[in-house]
Write a protein that holds these residues in place. Structure first.
Motif, PDB file in Angstrom:
ATOM      1  N   ILE A 421     -24.494   8.444 -56.629  1.00  0.00           N
ATOM      2  CA  ILE A 421     -24.539   8.428 -58.082  1.00  0.00           C
ATOM      3  C   ILE A 421     -23.191   7.917 -58.598  1.00  0.00           C
ATOM      4  O   ILE A 421     -22.132   8.386 -58.179  1.00  0.00           O
ATOM      5  N   THR A 422     -23.250   6.938 -59.488  1.00  0.00           N
ATOM      6  CA  THR A 422     -22.052   6.382 -60.096  1.00  0.00           C
ATOM      7  C   THR A 422     -21.852   7.012 -61.477  1.00  0.00           C
ATOM      8  O   THR A 422     -22.606   7.901 -61.887  1.00  0.00           O
ATOM      9  N   GLU A 423     -20.855   6.545 -62.199  1.00  0.00           N
ATOM     10  CA  GLU A 423     -20.601   7.087 -63.533  1.00  0.00           C
ATOM     11  C   GLU A 423     -21.733   6.796 -64.509  1.00  0.00           C
ATOM     12  O   GLU A 423     -21.945   7.544 -65.469  1.00  0.00           O
ATOM     13  N   ASP A 424     -22.488   5.727 -64.269  1.00  0.00           N
ATOM     14  CA  ASP A 424     -23.539   5.358 -65.213  1.00  0.00           C
ATOM     15  C   ASP A 424     -24.870   4.995 -64.569  1.00  0.00           C
ATOM     16  O   ASP A 424     -25.737   4.402 -65.198  1.00  0.00           O
ATOM     17  N   GLY A 425     -25.047   5.337 -63.291  1.00  0.00           N
ATOM     18  CA  GLY A 425     -26.300   5.014 -62.623  1.00  0.00           C
ATOM     19  C   GLY A 425     -26.273   5.439 -61.169  1.00  0.00           C
ATOM     20  O   GLY A 425     -25.736   6.486 -60.832  1.00  0.00           O
ATOM     21  N   ALA A 426     -26.858   4.620 -60.313  1.00  0.00           N
ATOM     22  CA  ALA A 426     -26.873   4.900 -58.875  1.00  0.00           C
ATOM     23  C   ALA A 426     -26.887   3.587 -58.113  1.00  0.00           C
ATOM     24  O   ALA A 426     -27.402   2.571 -58.606  1.00  0.00           O
ATOM     25  N   LYS A 427     -26.333   3.618 -56.915  1.00  0.00           N
ATOM     26  CA  LYS A 427     -26.306   2.440 -56.053  1.00  0.00           C
ATOM     27  C   LYS A 427     -26.672   2.844 -54.627  1.00  0.00           C
ATOM     28  O   LYS A 427     -26.378   3.949 -54.194  1.00  0.00           O
ATOM     29  N   LEU A 428     -27.293   1.910 -53.922  1.00  0.00           N
ATOM     30  CA  LEU A 428     -27.581   2.112 -52.509  1.00  0.00           C
ATOM     31  C   LEU A 428     -26.357   1.732 -51.679  1.00  0.00           C
ATOM     32  O   LEU A 428     -25.646   0.774 -52.001  1.00  0.00           O
ATOM     33  N   PHE A 429     -26.138   2.457 -50.603  1.00  0.00           N
ATOM     34  CA  PHE A 429     -25.084   2.078 -49.666  1.00  0.00           C
ATOM     35  C   PHE A 429     -25.450   0.793 -48.934  1.00  0.00           C
ATOM     36  O   PHE A 429     -24.567   0.063 -48.467  1.00  0.00           O
ATOM     37  N   THR A 430     -26.738   0.520 -48.807  1.00  0.00           N
ATOM     38  CA  THR A 430     -27.231  -0.651 -48.073  1.00  0.00           C
ATOM     39  C   THR A 430     -28.253  -1.387 -48.921  1.00  0.00           C
ATOM     40  O   THR A 430     -28.897  -0.798 -49.793  1.00  0.00           O
ATOM     41  N   GLY A 431     -28.441  -2.667 -48.638  1.00  0.00           N
ATOM     42  CA  GLY A 431     -29.465  -3.421 -49.346  1.00  0.00           C
ATOM     43  C   GLY A 431     -30.852  -2.948 -48.945  1.00  0.00           C
ATOM     44  O   GLY A 431     -31.081  -2.582 -47.785  1.00  0.00           O
ATOM     45  N   PRO A 432     -31.802  -2.927 -49.872  1.00  0.00           N
ATOM     46  CA  PRO A 432     -33.154  -2.458 -49.545  1.00  0.00           C
ATOM     47  C   PRO A 432     -33.894  -3.435 -48.650  1.00  0.00           C
ATOM     48  O   PRO A 432     -33.532  -4.606 -48.534  1.00  0.00           O
ATOM     49  N   SER A 433     -34.931  -2.930 -48.027  1.00  0.00           N
ATOM     50  CA  SER A 433     -35.777  -3.771 -47.178  1.00  0.00           C
ATOM     51  C   SER A 433     -36.485  -4.808 -48.036  1.00  0.00           C
ATOM     52  O   SER A 433     -36.904  -4.534 -49.160  1.00  0.00           O
ATOM     53  N   LEU A 434     -36.640  -6.025 -47.490  1.00  0.00           N
ATOM     54  CA  LEU A 434     -37.259  -7.106 -48.239  1.00  0.00           C
ATOM     55  C   LEU A 434     -38.768  -7.169 -48.036  1.00  0.00           C
ATOM     56  O   LEU A 434     -39.521  -7.333 -48.993  1.00  0.00           O
ATOM     57  N   LEU A 436     -42.231  -6.587 -44.842  1.00  0.00           N
ATOM     58  CA  LEU A 436     -42.640  -6.138 -43.511  1.00  0.00           C
ATOM     59  C   LEU A 436     -42.215  -7.113 -42.427  1.00  0.00           C
ATOM     60  O   LEU A 436     -41.911  -6.731 -41.299  1.00  0.00           O
ATOM     61  N   GLU A 437     -42.166  -8.406 -42.773  1.00  0.00           N
ATOM     62  CA  GLU A 437     -41.786  -9.416 -41.780  1.00  0.00           C
ATOM     63  C   GLU A 437     -40.278  -9.569 -41.688  1.00  0.00           C
ATOM     64  O   GLU A 437     -39.756  -9.946 -40.629  1.00  0.00           O
ATOM     65  N   GLN A 438     -39.566  -9.314 -42.784  1.00  0.00           N
ATOM     66  CA  GLN A 438     -38.116  -9.465 -42.815  1.00  0.00           C
ATOM     67  C   GLN A 438     -37.473  -8.186 -43.375  1.00  0.00           C
ATOM     68  O   GLN A 438     -37.009  -8.139 -44.506  1.00  0.00           O
ATOM     69  N   PRO A 439     -37.455  -7.139 -42.589  1.00  0.00           N
ATOM     70  CA  PRO A 439     -36.933  -5.864 -43.095  1.00  0.00           C
ATOM     71  C   PRO A 439     -35.421  -5.868 -43.317  1.00  0.00           C
ATOM     72  O   PRO A 439     -34.884  -4.980 -43.977  1.00  0.00           O
ATOM     73  N   PHE A 440     -34.729  -6.888 -42.801  1.00  0.00           N
ATOM     74  CA  PHE A 440     -33.276  -6.951 -42.930  1.00  0.00           C
ATOM     75  C   PHE A 440     -32.820  -8.240 -43.603  1.00  0.00           C
ATOM     76  O   PHE A 440     -31.662  -8.619 -43.489  1.00  0.00           O
ATOM     77  N   GLY A 441     -33.708  -8.904 -44.288  1.00  0.00           N
ATOM     78  CA  GLY A 441     -33.334 -10.156 -44.929  1.00  0.00           C
ATOM     79  C   GLY A 441     -33.558 -11.340 -44.021  1.00  0.00           C
ATOM     80  O   GLY A 441     -33.911 -11.213 -42.843  1.00  0.00           O
ATOM     81  N   ALA A 442     -33.340 -12.510 -44.563  1.00  0.00           N
ATOM     82  CA  ALA A 442     -33.577 -13.743 -43.794  1.00  0.00           C
ATOM     83  C   ALA A 442     -32.512 -13.894 -42.716  1.00  0.00           C
ATOM     84  O   ALA A 442     -31.363 -13.543 -42.932  1.00  0.00           O
TER      85      ALA A 442
END
Length: 442
Positions: A421-434, A436-442
């Motif tokens: 949780i940030t001062e005005d929202g929330a952020k993920l520590f990691t990028g989300p899954s894209l 089923l075929e590319q769960p870690f990005g291209a």
């Protein structure tokens, strides 16, 4: 979703070893939720490392330990909270809260070791006589604990009477004593019997009040843990293939953590067993076109990561795609809702509404668990993102964000990243899954 095997094997072995209790088991971490019973023994690393695993760098030097100055500040904050909540002192046995305040990793057996931190005055400890020197040398690592008086007991003595004696010596014989909530009942019961004039209460307002708000140093360790986990998962995904058993896939993850320099492991479920959030003990083989769901994380200087990824080798069915996209929207809805002042339950409600509106409700029909749990030194810790938890979020709290849809007899999809949780929202520590075929990005 959870860190059960990792927490149990690393935590129990580490704590039991640290405390020197041969043949006795450490108290299970708060994260323990039963998956240990639904998994095979920890998967062995492959004899020859695949290129993607071998390429992982050792990142141990990136981890910066928590300083003694920070632990001093934690104790000072705990004392402020004790005063606010009417506690004369808090009592800690072995476990992560003891480590949080003192840096001491100590387990629990039938022999009680405890540290009492008063709202005013010097801390004191109670330990077996043969442990005195070893405990004392660890206490000296934190200046605020260096002058801790130790009350020692022989095998035929009562350690609970010594807790009482320490309070009497400190002039606190009639106050309120906060008991750290994971303390074994036998300890708390013994302390209560020895202190009939003292009121025992749950120390959670103090311990969670401190632990739930992460410092920049804690966030940095969690960031590293999350980055390492995602890199290990991607390396294992690249090395995995149809025809591989889920046990062997877990071995790839274990090997990846070993290369990275941190303890950790991963569970792996496929096909119909991915619809069981904590998996199955049944042997499983990854098939082309089948869902694969991996989970767990690693530990960096005592701080946890917890990430899940769902993917398919080959072409997913249209229904798999549809469910994945719903879960992805639910995860984004939870992230967008989380901000300071918002009650914990609202984050769960936002994700659940997306899933219900898509036809996979109501309630826990197919999204069978809460959307998230607090995370830090324990894989699961207070507070929780679940209906009924009205605690307002605050900046620097950390949680998992892990909606899922589970279709019994078919497949399950869970997407899990840790967020802060940030001062005005929330952020993920990691990028989300894209996808089923590319769960870690291209």
């Amino acid at each position: 979703m959870t860190t059960t095997r990792r927490s149990f094997f690393a935590g129990a072995a580490g704590f039991a070893g640290a405390a020197g209790f041969a043949g006795t088991a450490a108290v299970l971490p708060a994260a323990f939720s039963g998956r240990l019973l639904a998994q095979e023994e920890s998967a062995p690393a492959p004899a020859k490392l695949p290129p993607s695993i071998a390429a992982l760098p050792n990142r141990r030097d990136e981890a910066k330990p928590i300083t003694s100055e920070e632990r001093e500040a934690r104790i000072a904050k705990a004392r402020e909270l004790m005063a606010q909540h009417g506690m004369s002192a808090i009592c800690l046995a072995g476990g992560t809260t003891l480590s949080y305040f003192t840096g001491i990793r100590w387990g629990n057996s039938e022999r009680m070791t405890a540290i009492v931190i008063p709202a005013k005055g010097k801390p004191y400890g109670v330990c077996p006589a043969f442990e005195e020197e070893r405990l004392q040398e660890r206490l000296t690592l934190v200046p605020a604990m260096a002058e801790t008086k130790l009350y020692t007991w022989q095998e035929d003595d009562s350690p609970y009477e010594l807790v009482a004696q320490g309070l009497r010596d400190a002039g606190l014989a009639t106050g309120t004593l906060g008991i750290e909530e994971t303390m074994p009942y036998v300890f708390a019961d013994g302390i209560g019997a020895a202190l009939p004039q003292v009121k025992l209460v749950n120390a959670r307002p103090v311990t969670v009040g401190c632990r739930s708000i992460k410092s920049p140093a804690e966030l940095a360790l969690m960031q590293l843990a999350n980055h390492v986990t995602l890199a290990v998962y991607e390396a294992a995904w690249k090395a995995g293939h149809p025809g591989m058993t889920t046990h062997a896939f877990s071995g790839l993850i274990s090997a990846g953590y070993e290369r990275s320099g941190f303890p950790g492991d991963g569970s792996c479920e496929t096909g119909e067993y991915s619809a069981l959030p904590h998996g199955s003990i049944k042997p499983q083989t990854i098939r082309e076109g089948a869902i694969v769901l991996i989970d767990d994380g690693c530990t960096v200087e005592g701080y946890q990561s917890d990430i899940s990824r769902t993917f398919v080798y080959g072409k997913p069915a249209d229904k798999m795609h549809q469910v994945f996209e719903i879960v992805k929207r639910a995860q984004a809805a939870a992230l967008a809702t989380a901000k300071p002042g918002v009650p914990c339950e609202a984050v769960d409600a936002a994700a659940r509404q997306v899933i219900t509106d898509a036809g996979y409700g109501p309630g826990y029909a197919h999204f069978t668990h809460r959307v998230g749990h607090g995370i830090g030194m324990d894989g699961h810790e207070w507070p929780y993102l679940v209906k009924g938890d009205k605690l307002p979020l605050a900046a620097h709290m950390t949680f998992s964000d892990e909606p899922g849809i589970y279709l019994r007899g078919e497949f399950g999809v869970r997407l899990e990243d840790d967020m802060y949780i940030t001062e005005d929202g929330a952020k993920l520590f990691t990028g989300p899954s894209l996808s089923l075929e590319q769960p870690f990005g291209a």
